[in-house]
Motif scaffolding. Sequence first.
Motif, PDB file in Angstrom:
ATOM      1  N   PHE A   1       0.848  -1.184   0.000  1.00 25.78           N
ATOM      2  CA  PHE A   1       0.000   0.000   0.000  1.00 25.78           C
ATOM      3  C   PHE A   1       0.888   1.240   0.000  1.00 25.78           C
ATOM      4  O   PHE A   1       1.956   1.242   0.623  1.00 25.78           O
ATOM      5  N   MET A   2       0.443   2.279  -0.681  1.00 29.02           N
ATOM      6  CA  MET A   2       1.078   3.584  -0.563  1.00 29.02           C
ATOM      7  C   MET A   2       0.470   4.308   0.632  1.00 29.02           C
ATOM      8  O   MET A   2      -0.744   4.216   0.864  1.00 29.02           O
ATOM      9  N   VAL A   3       1.302   5.040   1.386  1.00 30.14           N
ATOM     10  CA  VAL A   3       0.812   5.806   2.529  1.00 30.14           C
ATOM     11  C   VAL A   3       1.308   7.247   2.404  1.00 30.14           C
ATOM     12  O   VAL A   3       2.523   7.483   2.330  1.00 30.14           O
TER      13      VAL A   3
ATOM     14  N   PHE B   1       4.369  -1.555   3.246  1.00 34.88           N
ATOM     15  CA  PHE B   1       3.849  -0.193   3.125  1.00 34.88           C
ATOM     16  C   PHE B   1       4.959   0.726   2.643  1.00 34.88           C
ATOM     17  O   PHE B   1       6.074   0.685   3.169  1.00 34.88           O
ATOM     18  N   VAL B   2       4.636   1.518   1.642  1.00 38.53           N
ATOM     19  CA  VAL B   2       5.588   2.477   1.079  1.00 38.53           C
ATOM     20  C   VAL B   2       5.108   3.875   1.460  1.00 38.53           C
ATOM     21  O   VAL B   2       4.030   4.300   1.046  1.00 38.53           O
ATOM     22  N   PHE B   3       5.908   4.575   2.264  1.00 39.88           N
ATOM     23  CA  PHE B   3       5.533   5.888   2.775  1.00 39.88           C
ATOM     24  C   PHE B   3       6.201   6.992   1.962  1.00 39.88           C
ATOM     25  O   PHE B   3       7.366   6.885   1.583  1.00 39.88           O
ATOM     26  N   ILE B   4       5.451   8.076   1.742  1.00 41.53           N
ATOM     27  CA  ILE B   4       5.993   9.262   1.100  1.00 41.53           C
ATOM     28  C   ILE B   4       5.978  10.398   2.125  1.00 41.53           C
ATOM     29  O   ILE B   4       5.063  10.485   2.953  1.00 41.53           O
ATOM     30  N   GLY B   5       6.984  11.265   2.111  1.00 42.22           N
ATOM     31  CA  GLY B   5       7.116  12.320   3.109  1.00 42.22           C
ATOM     32  C   GLY B   5       5.970  13.312   3.114  1.00 42.22           C
ATOM     33  O   GLY B   5       5.324  13.562   2.095  1.00 42.22           O
ATOM     34  N   SER B   6       5.729  13.909   4.272  1.00 41.60           N
ATOM     35  CA  SER B   6       4.642  14.872   4.457  1.00 41.60           C
ATOM     36  C   SER B   6       5.033  16.245   3.926  1.00 41.60           C
ATOM     37  O   SER B   6       6.217  16.578   3.795  1.00 41.60           O
ATOM     38  N   ASN B   7       4.009  17.058   3.609  1.00 41.52           N
ATOM     39  CA  ASN B   7       4.242  18.452   3.235  1.00 41.52           C
ATOM     40  C   ASN B   7       4.708  19.260   4.436  1.00 41.52           C
ATOM     41  O   ASN B   7       4.584  18.830   5.582  1.00 41.52           O
TER      42      ASN B   7
ATOM     43  N   LEU C   1       3.990   4.358  -8.365  1.00 45.73           N
ATOM     44  CA  LEU C   1       3.854   3.718  -7.055  1.00 45.73           C
ATOM     45  C   LEU C   1       2.383   3.519  -6.697  1.00 45.73           C
ATOM     46  O   LEU C   1       1.992   2.489  -6.141  1.00 45.73           O
ATOM     47  N   ILE C   2       1.566   4.517  -7.014  1.00 39.92           N
ATOM     48  CA  ILE C   2       0.131   4.377  -6.778  1.00 39.92           C
ATOM     49  C   ILE C   2      -0.451   3.299  -7.693  1.00 39.92           C
ATOM     50  O   ILE C   2      -1.201   2.419  -7.253  1.00 39.92           O
ATOM     51  N   LYS C   3      -0.092   3.344  -8.961  1.00 38.71           N
ATOM     52  CA  LYS C   3      -0.655   2.437  -9.974  1.00 38.71           C
ATOM     53  C   LYS C   3      -0.446   0.967  -9.622  1.00 38.71           C
ATOM     54  O   LYS C   3      -1.355   0.141  -9.789  1.00 38.71           O
TER      55      LYS C   3
ATOM     56  N   LEU D   1      -7.740  12.903  -6.567  1.00 36.08           N
ATOM     57  CA  LEU D   1      -7.560  13.419  -7.919  1.00 36.08           C
ATOM     58  C   LEU D   1      -6.876  12.439  -8.859  1.00 36.08           C
ATOM     59  O   LEU D   1      -7.373  12.178  -9.965  1.00 36.08           O
ATOM     60  N   GLU D   2      -5.731  11.903  -8.446  1.00 42.97           N
ATOM     61  CA  GLU D   2      -4.920  11.092  -9.342  1.00 42.97           C
ATOM     62  C   GLU D   2      -5.228   9.595  -9.274  1.00 42.97           C
ATOM     63  O   GLU D   2      -5.309   8.917 -10.303  1.00 42.97           O
ATOM     64  N   ALA D   3      -5.354   9.048  -8.059  1.00 43.49           N
ATOM     65  CA  ALA D   3      -5.535   7.604  -7.897  1.00 43.49           C
ATOM     66  C   ALA D   3      -6.738   7.056  -8.671  1.00 43.49           C
ATOM     67  O   ALA D   3      -6.634   5.979  -9.275  1.00 43.49           O
ATOM     68  N   PRO D   4      -7.886   7.746  -8.695  1.00 44.34           N
ATOM     69  CA  PRO D   4      -9.036   7.195  -9.426  1.00 44.34           C
ATOM     70  C   PRO D   4      -8.770   6.977 -10.913  1.00 44.34           C
ATOM     71  O   PRO D   4      -9.296   6.019 -11.500  1.00 44.34           O
ATOM     72  N   SER D   5      -7.963   7.832 -11.527  1.00 48.45           N
ATOM     73  CA  SER D   5      -7.646   7.656 -12.948  1.00 48.45           C
ATOM     74  C   SER D   5      -6.806   6.418 -13.190  1.00 48.45           C
ATOM     75  O   SER D   5      -6.783   5.873 -14.301  1.00 48.45           O
TER      76      SER D   5
END
Length: 389
Positions: free
Chosen positions: A206-208, A240-246, A281-283, A297-301
């Motif tokens: 999963f992407m987190v 789980f693959v984590f991406i950094g926070s804003n 990574l999402i795909k 926005l992006e994941a549904p596509s």
Amino acid sequence: MIKKRIAYVTGSRAEYGIVKRLLKRLQEDITLDFSLIVTAMHLDSQYGNTVKIIEQDGFRISEKIPVKLDSQNNQTILTSMAETLDLFGKHFQQNRYDAAIVLGDRYEMLSVATAAAMHNIPLIHLHGGEQTLGNYDEFIRHCITKMAKLHLTATDVYRKRVIQLGESPESVHNIGSLGAENGLSLELPSKERLFSKLNLQNKPYFMVAFHPETITGQSVEEQVDQLLLALDTFKKDYQFVFIGSNSDTHSDVIFEKIKRYTEENQFSFFTSVKPEEYLALIKYSKGLIGNSSSGLLEAPSLEVGTVNIGKRQEGRVRGESVIDVESNRQSIEQGIQHLLSNDFQKRLSEMVNPYYQGNSAEKAYEIIKQFLADENKYKPKRFYDLEKQ
């Protein structure tokens, strides 16, 4: 022929990834004098020095304006905003543009927009009219709308809301979200190539992507703890693959907790990755967990489901692929189980992304070109009253 001068200001990896194709279109137009101004998170090592990604993508960077980012509390955020306002005020004093483009709702973009507006530089705003009731992005976005003279919104609901804020209908265009078509338009790396480059295990994952809620009053520490407890339930079967926070208030708390969690469990953590890598990574994932706008926005596509946690994205339009859950362990676990269910997975390919329109980047480009040719853009705008309809 005198070229029209137009600038785009980018401060974060997420916003840059959304507009990348539009920026290429503007840079390649020989009739324009296009400037790309890089600031904020892009120039900060804590957030991965993502200016390198922009350079690798072949963009000519006209100006780098570093700003000290400190997310300890709201007062340190305000200090960063004040510095940004001062630096961009000086830049716009010395550099005259026919228009400046900003996207969204981040606090540094409010300072940029204010500086441009005070110098009477016509402002073009992307992604106005949206709601995110769990974050100060909510009121920042609407403030930028009132300073802008051209609005490119992502849905018709948002277009109507911008008009409701007093903007003339002729200046508000629903083009869809550029991000919603990126996954279908950009060249994404293959799964094998992506896993090799990022050194990922060949195991379902999963992407987190989790960011702070800044105005709900909920403890960031408690929210992250509940998320990680929920993930513990599934870590035997998934990675789980984590991406950094804003760089929002208390993002440092999220960074420390997630960094420790990934090290203890040998999960992957990336401060940042290229836009194409993030979409890939999402795909290839089982789903996106967190509270990132990319889940809506992006994941549904990409036909990938999202477990959307808490109130950060509350108020935003969303499709059926988004499963909303509360910020507690039980609710998050139930959301993940629902996402993994056979029924949900079978229906994913039929679910509609409300943000998707074909050729969004090209539509944006054409509308911007028309705006640049219109000398009325320098005139003061009038408040549009709905009773005129």
